[in-house]
Scaffold this active site. Structure first.
Site, mmCIF file in Angstrom:
data_model
loop_
_atom_site.group_PDB
_atom_site.id
_atom_site.type_symbol
_atom_site.label_atom_id
_atom_site.label_comp_id
_atom_site.label_asym_id
_atom_site.label_seq_id
_atom_site.Cartn_x
_atom_site.Cartn_y
_atom_site.Cartn_z
ATOM 1 N N HIS A 189 -6.100 7.921 13.335
ATOM 2 C CA HIS A 189 -7.057 6.214 13.285
ATOM 3 C C HIS A 189 -7.953 6.131 13.416
ATOM 4 C CE1 HIS A 189 -7.346 1.709 14.045
ATOM 5 N NE2 HIS A 189 -8.447 2.304 14.695
ATOM 6 N N GLU A 236 1.240 -1.119 0.258
ATOM 7 C CA GLU A 236 0.102 -0.207 0.147
ATOM 8 C C GLU A 236 0.807 1.016 -0.062
ATOM 9 O OE1 GLU A 236 -2.179 -0.082 3.325
ATOM 10 O OE2 GLU A 236 -3.636 -1.469 2.790
ATOM 11 N N ARG A 259 -15.409 -8.704 15.943
ATOM 12 C CA ARG A 259 -15.185 -8.398 17.289
ATOM 13 C C ARG A 259 -16.167 -7.484 18.016
ATOM 14 N NH1 ARG A 259 -10.136 -7.000 16.908
ATOM 15 N NH2 ARG A 259 -9.710 -5.188 18.240
#
Ligand code: MV4
Length: 461
Positions: A220, A212, A303
């Protein structure tokens, strides 16, 4: 006659085995009780005195202290579920929560895995297949192919040139910061490929790599979704988790500061569209890097996450209850139009660790005082006299605040931190108190490197 969704839901389960420990075992047990479900707690020998053991409907010791022999022992957990009459297993986070083979074994044993299908977990566990699924669904991704790198050095060199240096090499089996290497320029590309391939082969059992564009100063940002089994999905808003050290998040907040609703909205809708395309069920998180006004998908977590509470505070949705209800087969009881974002929330992870060296600190909590003012929530399993074990993650509590504005939420966190006293072990509280006095953080001017730079400057001072 096909069953209505509500009919199929009714019979699914009334007892949940919680295959985890610590604060999240306590959190899941609360959600079960509020839903009228029985909860089965499990423990290792080190956790025999765990307070949530005595409040559960049954409490089964499944093995020795080492996680490999207890919380990661699939057969022991399935046996405990059978013994206790559980109809479902909630894996929490960590341990077996993103283990596709375990999800499969749970379903093969005739139980419900409270999470997505084994196939969704496997797709997202392979970071290349995850990226391909996202590109297909129209989720914005980091520039670079959604296929594994070939062996031919010339082709690899062309791919890197096309992306433009610096690039990053990542292992398909990695994630969460494991198995990646930045390549600043062409003369070190082939060496970097060889090293990362060898590491990937050893660590993940697969040499598969992808490449990438390397983003140098991103934030983030993650998007929380919840989906049912009937083709309904919503996103519950976004979080900023840039405040991390060595890929361990320390402070999280919702919403991410300085991101206008109209720029995140299409990204959230693309995540929802991706969930529908892959037949996703339950809760999930789309992780993005955000740089210069653009979002780039990097990974999906399949999750419940440690930081889910900040989204619960701003959305008003009980994410754990919603996750369990989705596993029961209920139709999602909210639509996108019902989802709002009220005020601002922060979470601080309180770790039992040395505030200077960050080494885990085990021992007995000799004194504990926790704040209890309005707008403050504490998710923890510890109490005065609790023995912090050296065997597991050092997270002992999460301090969560909610207030009308970000500035008020920061002030409330300062109060919450001032009102938290933990003696007998070392914690990162002194460091968190200092961080909440930092001006750049208060202005929301941080990226994924901020905390490590701040620590370096602080040590030098
Ligand atoms: C990146 C990146 C820059 N560019 N990918 C680290 C954890 C894993 N989830 C992905 N990671 C990164 N991927 C590209 N193309 C920088 C990181 C990264 C990072 C990401 C999120 C939070 C903290 C981080 C710390 C260092 C590097």
């Amino acid at each position: 006659m096909p069953e209505t969704p509500e009919q199929s839901a009714a019979a699914r389960f009334d007892t949940v085995l919680i295959a985890n420990r610590g604060e999240i075992a306590a959190r899941i047990q609360h959600a079960c009780r509020e839903l009228g479900l029985k909860a089965v707690a499990i423990c290792s020998e080190a956790d025999r005195e765990a307070p949530y053991g005595s409040t559960a409907d049954s409490f089964i010791c499944i093995g020795p202290s080492s996680a490999a022999k207890s919380y990661l022992n699939q057969d022991a957990i399935l046996l405990a579920a059978r013994l206790a009459g559980a109809g479902a297993i909630h894996p929490g986070y960590g341990f077996l929560s993103e283990n596709a083979a375990f999800a499969d074994a749970v379903e093969k044993a005739g139980l419900i895995f409270i999470g997505p299908t084994a196939s969704s977990i496997a797709t997202m566990g392979d970071k290349i297949s995850a990226k391909r699924a996202m590109m297909t669904a129209g989720v914005p991704c980091v520039p670079g192919p959604d296929t594994a790198l070939p062996d031919d050095p010339a082709t690899i060199g062309r791919i890197a040139l096309e992306i433009g240096y610096p690039v990053i090499i990542k292992a398909a089996g990695g994630g969460g910061g494991r198995g990646m290497r930045v390549v600043p320029k062409a003369d070190v590309l082939h060496e970097a490929i060889a090293l990362t391939r060898e590491e990937a082969r050893k660590a993940f059992g697969s040499p598969s790599l992808y490449m990438e564009k390397f983003l140098e100063h991103p934030r983030h940002i993650e998007i929380q979704v919840i989906c049912d089994d009937h083709g309904n999905a919503v996103w519950l808003g976004h979080r900023d988790c840039s405040m991390q050290r060595r890929h361990q998040k320390v402070v999280e907040e919702a919403p991410a500061p300085g991101i206008a609703p109209d720029i995140i909205q299409p990204v959230g809708l693309a995540c929802v569209e991706a969930c529908l395309q892959i037949g996703y069920r339950g809760v999930g998180t789309f992780e993005f890097l955000y740089e210069d006004g653009a979002f780039y998908f990097i990974e999906m977590n399949t999750r419940l996450q440690v930081e889910h509470p900040v989204t619960e505070m701003t959305s008003g949705v009980d994410i754990v209850q919603a996750q369990i209800r989705a596993a029961q087969g209920h139709v999602l009881d909210l639509t996108q139009g019902d989802v709002t974002c009220e005020g601002h929330s922060f979470e601080c992870r309180i770790n039992a660790e040395d505030p200077e060296t960050f080494l885990p600190s085990a021992g007995v909590v000799t004194h504990l005082a926790l704040p209890a003012e309005p707008g403050i929530r504490v998710d923890t399993h510890i109490h005065a006299g609790y023995k912090v074990s050296p065997y597991y993650d050092s997270l002992i509590a999460k301090l969560i605040v909610h207030a009308p504005t970000r500035a008020e939420a920061m002030a409330r966190m300062r109060e919450a931190l001032a009102g938290t006293e933990i003696e007998g072990i070392s914690t990162n509280i002194p460091f968190l108190r200092a961080l909440f006095e930092d001006d750049a953080f208060a202005r929301g001017e941080t990226d994924i490197h901020y905390l490590e730079q701040w620590l370096k400057l602080r040590r030098a001072a």
